[in-house]
Design a protein around this motif. Structure first.
Motif: not given
Length: 131
Positions: A35-36, A39-41, A70-71, A74, A77-78
């Protein structure tokens, strides 16, 4: 209600990890993205090197939209990667050369079947698809 079901499925996936037979012949679980890794940061706070804030006024509307999208990405995807990680803890259903397949599978009342296909490439990488 949806959040409770999601949290329950996550907790159940982690709780059953210790009770599962590991797939010993391949290292698929280590090859799958984390997931990291996908991830879109986004910066949570804009500050200078001295710790002063760049924010002079309100937060821009487009930043809010980008942050919310983005949240959402994320979290989705997680969730997918947690499911895939739980699936590869079991031995593959079929192995044909360098192609490992889990499934197809579903429960009695599920509206769809699922299948995870992982291909081990000659260069040491893996391609995977969740159908």
């Amino acid at each position: 209600m949806m959040k409770i079901g999601f949290a329950l499925s996550i907790a159940l996936a982690f709780a059953t990890q210790g009770c599962v037979q590991q797939a010993e012949d391949i290292e698929i679980a280590a090859a799958l993205p984390t997931a990291d890794g996908v991830r879109i940061a986004l910066p949570t706070e804009a500050t200078t090197a001295k710790g002063e804030s760049y924010l002079l006024g309100e937060v821009a509307d487009y930043y809010r939209v980008t942050r919310d999208l983005s949240r959402t990405f994320n979290a989705g995807a997680a969730w997918v990667l947690i499911v895939v990680n739980a699936v590869v803890q079991y031995p593959p259903t079929t192995v044909e050369g360098n192609v490992y397949t889990w499934g197809p599978g579903s429960d009695a009342l599920d509206p769809a079947d699922w299948r995870l296909t992982v291909t081990a490439n000659d260069d040491g990488t893996y391609d995977w698809a969740l159908d």
